[in-house]
Design a protein around this motif. Structure first.
Motif, PDB file in Angstrom:
ATOM      1  N   ALA A 240      34.539  32.689  38.624  1.00  0.00           N
ATOM      2  CA  ALA A 240      34.738  31.374  38.882  1.00  0.00           C
ATOM      3  C   ALA A 240      34.581  30.426  37.703  1.00  0.00           C
ATOM      4  N   LEU A 241      33.736  30.818  36.993  1.00  0.00           N
ATOM      5  CA  LEU A 241      33.265  29.995  35.639  1.00  0.00           C
ATOM      6  C   LEU A 241      33.761  30.255  34.334  1.00  0.00           C
ATOM      7  N   ALA A 242      34.217  31.356  34.506  1.00  0.00           N
ATOM      8  CA  ALA A 242      34.690  32.015  32.989  1.00  0.00           C
ATOM      9  C   ALA A 242      36.171  32.010  33.020  1.00  0.00           C
ATOM     10  N   GLY A 243      36.619  32.433  34.166  1.00  0.00           N
ATOM     11  CA  GLY A 243      38.206  32.747  34.291  1.00  0.00           C
ATOM     12  C   GLY A 243      38.483  34.052  34.054  1.00  0.00           C
ATOM     13  N   GLY A 244      37.620  35.027  33.215  1.00  0.00           N
ATOM     14  CA  GLY A 244      37.835  36.144  32.930  1.00  0.00           C
ATOM     15  C   GLY A 244      36.682  36.633  32.002  1.00  0.00           C
ATOM     16  N   GLY A 245      36.918  37.895  31.607  1.00  0.00           N
ATOM     17  CA  GLY A 245      35.786  38.538  30.865  1.00  0.00           C
ATOM     18  C   GLY A 245      35.968  38.262  29.410  1.00  0.00           C
ATOM     19  N   ALA A 246      36.064  39.539  28.847  1.00  0.00           N
ATOM     20  CA  ALA A 246      35.935  39.618  27.284  1.00  0.00           C
ATOM     21  C   ALA A 246      37.221  38.990  26.686  1.00  0.00           C
ATOM     22  N   LEU A 247      38.466  39.112  27.411  1.00  0.00           N
ATOM     23  CA  LEU A 247      39.875  38.316  26.968  1.00  0.00           C
ATOM     24  C   LEU A 247      39.733  37.066  26.709  1.00  0.00           C
TER      25      LEU A 247
ATOM     26  N   ILE B   6      56.902  38.429  21.744  1.00  0.00           N
ATOM     27  CA  ILE B   6      57.960  38.163  22.664  1.00  0.00           C
ATOM     28  C   ILE B   6      57.744  39.571  23.777  1.00  0.00           C
ATOM     29  N   GLU B   7      56.507  40.273  23.442  1.00  0.00           N
ATOM     30  CA  GLU B   7      56.217  41.317  24.441  1.00  0.00           C
ATOM     31  C   GLU B   7      54.931  41.654  24.420  1.00  0.00           C
ATOM     32  N   VAL B   8      54.181  41.952  25.540  1.00  0.00           N
ATOM     33  CA  VAL B   8      52.920  42.414  25.642  1.00  0.00           C
ATOM     34  C   VAL B   8      52.789  43.453  26.488  1.00  0.00           C
ATOM     35  N   SER B   9      51.683  44.555  26.247  1.00  0.00           N
ATOM     36  CA  SER B   9      51.377  45.492  27.093  1.00  0.00           C
ATOM     37  C   SER B   9      49.924  45.586  26.979  1.00  0.00           C
ATOM     38  N   ALA B  10      49.000  46.048  27.941  1.00  0.00           N
ATOM     39  CA  ALA B  10      47.560  46.010  27.936  1.00  0.00           C
ATOM     40  C   ALA B  10      47.081  46.914  28.879  1.00  0.00           C
ATOM     41  N   GLN B  11      45.705  47.103  28.702  1.00  0.00           N
ATOM     42  CA  GLN B  11      45.104  47.886  29.539  1.00  0.00           C
ATOM     43  C   GLN B  11      43.644  47.313  29.666  1.00  0.00           C
ATOM     44  N   LEU B  12      42.928  47.493  30.709  1.00  0.00           N
ATOM     45  CA  LEU B  12      41.724  46.852  31.067  1.00  0.00           C
ATOM     46  C   LEU B  12      40.854  48.121  31.583  1.00  0.00           C
ATOM     47  N   TYR B  13      39.367  47.970  31.268  1.00  0.00           N
ATOM     48  CA  TYR B  13      38.450  48.874  31.905  1.00  0.00           C
ATOM     49  C   TYR B  13      37.289  48.324  31.629  1.00  0.00           C
ATOM     50  N   SER B  14      36.306  48.639  32.853  1.00  0.00           N
ATOM     51  CA  SER B  14      34.849  48.260  33.015  1.00  0.00           C
ATOM     52  C   SER B  14      34.160  49.441  33.467  1.00  0.00           C
ATOM     53  N   THR B  15      32.951  49.523  32.989  1.00  0.00           N
ATOM     54  CA  THR B  15      31.977  50.526  33.192  1.00  0.00           C
ATOM     55  C   THR B  15      31.483  50.546  34.650  1.00  0.00           C
ATOM     56  N   PRO B  16      31.934  51.567  35.476  1.00  0.00           N
ATOM     57  CA  PRO B  16      31.222  51.555  36.863  1.00  0.00           C
ATOM     58  C   PRO B  16      29.881  51.337  36.807  1.00  0.00           C
ATOM     59  N   GLY B  17      29.248  50.578  37.647  1.00  0.00           N
ATOM     60  CA  GLY B  17      28.014  50.410  38.075  1.00  0.00           C
ATOM     61  C   GLY B  17      27.312  49.400  37.035  1.00  0.00           C
ATOM     62  N   ASP B  18      27.951  48.791  36.183  1.00  0.00           N
ATOM     63  CA  ASP B  18      27.283  47.884  35.176  1.00  0.00           C
ATOM     64  C   ASP B  18      27.594  46.384  35.944  1.00  0.00           C
TER      65      ASP B  18
ATOM     66  N   GLU C  20      36.285  41.625  33.422  1.00  0.00           N
ATOM     67  CA  GLU C  20      36.480  42.676  32.756  1.00  0.00           C
ATOM     68  C   GLU C  20      35.643  43.077  31.607  1.00  0.00           C
ATOM     69  N   GLU C  21      35.242  44.237  31.248  1.00  0.00           N
ATOM     70  CA  GLU C  21      34.423  44.585  30.120  1.00  0.00           C
ATOM     71  C   GLU C  21      35.497  44.686  28.835  1.00  0.00           C
ATOM     72  N   ASN C  22      36.472  45.436  28.952  1.00  0.00           N
ATOM     73  CA  ASN C  22      37.172  46.045  27.762  1.00  0.00           C
ATOM     74  C   ASN C  22      38.796  45.554  28.081  1.00  0.00           C
ATOM     75  N   VAL C  23      39.267  45.227  26.973  1.00  0.00           N
ATOM     76  CA  VAL C  23      40.914  45.059  27.161  1.00  0.00           C
ATOM     77  C   VAL C  23      41.320  45.780  25.727  1.00  0.00           C
TER      78      VAL C  23
END
Length: 452
Positions: A267-274, A294-306, A313-316
């Motif tokens: 609610a405050l940051a809008g997102g994580g690392a990105l 003109i084009e973007v492709s992406a993946q996100l991942y966060s360590t479970p339990g952190d 999100e942790e990683n992008v």
């Protein structure tokens, strides 16, 4: 023998007294010469010292009135073959500088922004806004800010009645940028807003509209675009110094503290690392090329339990494809060891910046192989304060009534692309983006060399 000894003792005493007097005179000379050097140079110091040794009282010279520019020039200390040192700062007189109100007294403000005013030429801090009255009182005392220049978030709108404040610098959690920009514009002030500009495209558009309605500038604090080494890198890319750019790699990672800071609250940051540090990869790539993806492709991942990444999100990782064919691979993360660097891979050489995104200590390197032998060249770093540069730039824009180089439209474009990155990660497929009509489509006029 006794007379001879008496004579010798007397002579020794006289000699000692003479030496002491000489030593006193020498110290007197040095002290007066030192003061003279500061005021009028060596030539002026010598007569003052001579008068002092003669027991005369030196008269204080009345400085002549200043009618032209305040710039002072000094002869170089370095040989033409050596790197040049910085010259005098040559700031404006205090009454001519643009007054800033800084909103928010967190790490960035206290560690970087407020100290940077000491290196500003055209800007000065005249007001503070904070929710912590005790901390604000201490900071105001440290920086000589009058009690009348201290505001709470509730009395923020009263800035409209403070003629000393011309610009408001918003250094708050991302979700608060929208509200305080709208209120600041309504108060009739220009706005410098920290990045990311806001938490949504709609918020960015409303911020731009509010400042336009008020007839005030809105600038996003993309300090990298004002930093001298990054400007050199941009010029090399645009000039095709090493031919056509083919690939760009950007990395911005850091290991966040486990303290449930506001950056871990969506609610405050809008997102994580990105939106926090990944934005440097996105914006700097766009800045170097001048093109829009003109084009973007992406993946996100966060360590479970952190616990840090329950909401954000942790990683992008994301790939940007540009009209010229350049591919930019960007990596950002909140849970890995500090790494902040980029490499531009061109046909006949590479442009490397490592580190690239910290506030201090950047390092630029050109790697190429003229005559078949690889060379690494490191340009001289002017080591100018990034925050002072961006604050001075907006101050100059205010004085000259010209648009800033990184206006609200630049922040809006980044927000559009970040939303496409999140969409691509959710849908596991590339997302197309609208083509831009020209290079640097969302930027204002280039900063002057004096502002770099």
């Amino acid at each position: 023998m006794l007379q001879e000894n008496s004579f010798s003792t007397s002579a020794l005493l006289d000699t000692a007294a003479a030496d002491a007097a000489c030593d006193t005179s020498r110290r007197h000379f040095i002290n007066h010469a030192g003061r003279g050097l500061l005021a009028v140079g060596v030539a002026g110091a010598l007569p003052l010292a001579a008068e002092a040794q003669a027991g005369k009282t030196a008269k204080t010279a009345t400085p002549p009135p200043v009618t032209g520019p305040l710039d002072i020039k000094l002869p170089p200390l370095e040989a033409p073959t050596d790197p040049k040192g910085a010259g005098p700062l040559n700031p404006d007189a205090p009454e001519r500088r643009v007054g800033y109100a800084v909103v928010g007294l967190g790490h960035l403000t206290l560690n970087e922004i407020l100290p940077a005013f000491g290196q500003c030429k055209h800007a000065k801090v005249v007001a503070l806004v904070s929710g912590d009255a005790d901390k604000m009182a201490k900071v105001a005392h440290q920086y000589g800010i009058k009690p009348s220049g201290c505001y709470s978030y509730q009395t923020y709108d009263q800035l409209k009645d403070n003629p000393e404040v011309e610009v408001i610098y918003i250094v708050l959690p991302n979700s608060m940028h929208h509200e305080f920009t709208l209120r600041g514009a309504k108060a009739g002030k220009h706005i410098l807003c920290e990045k990311p500009m806001a938490n949504s495209v709609q918020e960015c558009e409303e911020m731009i509209a509010a400042c336009k309605k008020a007839g005030k500038h809105l600038m996003v604090a993309y300090r990298i675009q004002y930093e001298p080494l990054n400007r050199q890198a941009q010029k090399a890319v645009r000039a095709r110094t090493y031919g056509q750019t083919k690939l760009i790699q950007m990395v911005n990672c850091q290991n966040q503290a486990h303290d449930q800071q506001w950056r871990h609250k969506k609610a405050l940051a809008g997102g994580g690392a990105l939106p926090d540090i990944g934005l440097y990869c996105l914006n700097t790539t766009r800045y170097l090329l001048g093109e829009e993806p003109i084009e973007v492709s992406a993946q996100l991942y966060s360590t479970p339990g952190d616990a840090r990444f329950k909401e954000v999100e942790e990683n992008v990782t994301f790939t940007l494809r540009f009209p010229s064919g350049v591919l930019a691979q960007c990596t950002t993360g909140y849970g890995s060891f500090n790494s902040k660097a980029y490499t531009v891979h061109a046909e006949t050489g590479s442009i490397k910046m490592d580190p690239a995104f910290p506030y201090h200590g950047l390092h630029l390197e050109y790697v190429h192989a003229p005559n078949g032998k690889q060379l690494k060249e490191t340009p001289n770093d002017p080591m100018k304060n990034q925050f002072a540069l961006e604050m001075d730039h907006l101050a100059e824009c205010v004085r000259q009534n010209r648009p800033p180089y990184t206006p609200g439209e630049e922040g809006l474009q980044d927000q559009r692309i970040m939303e496409a990155i999140y969409q691509s990660a959710r849908e596991s497929k590339p997302v197309k983006l609208a083509a831009a009509p020209r290079l640097d489509a969302f930027r204002g006029p280039l900063p002057t060399e004096e502002e770099a």
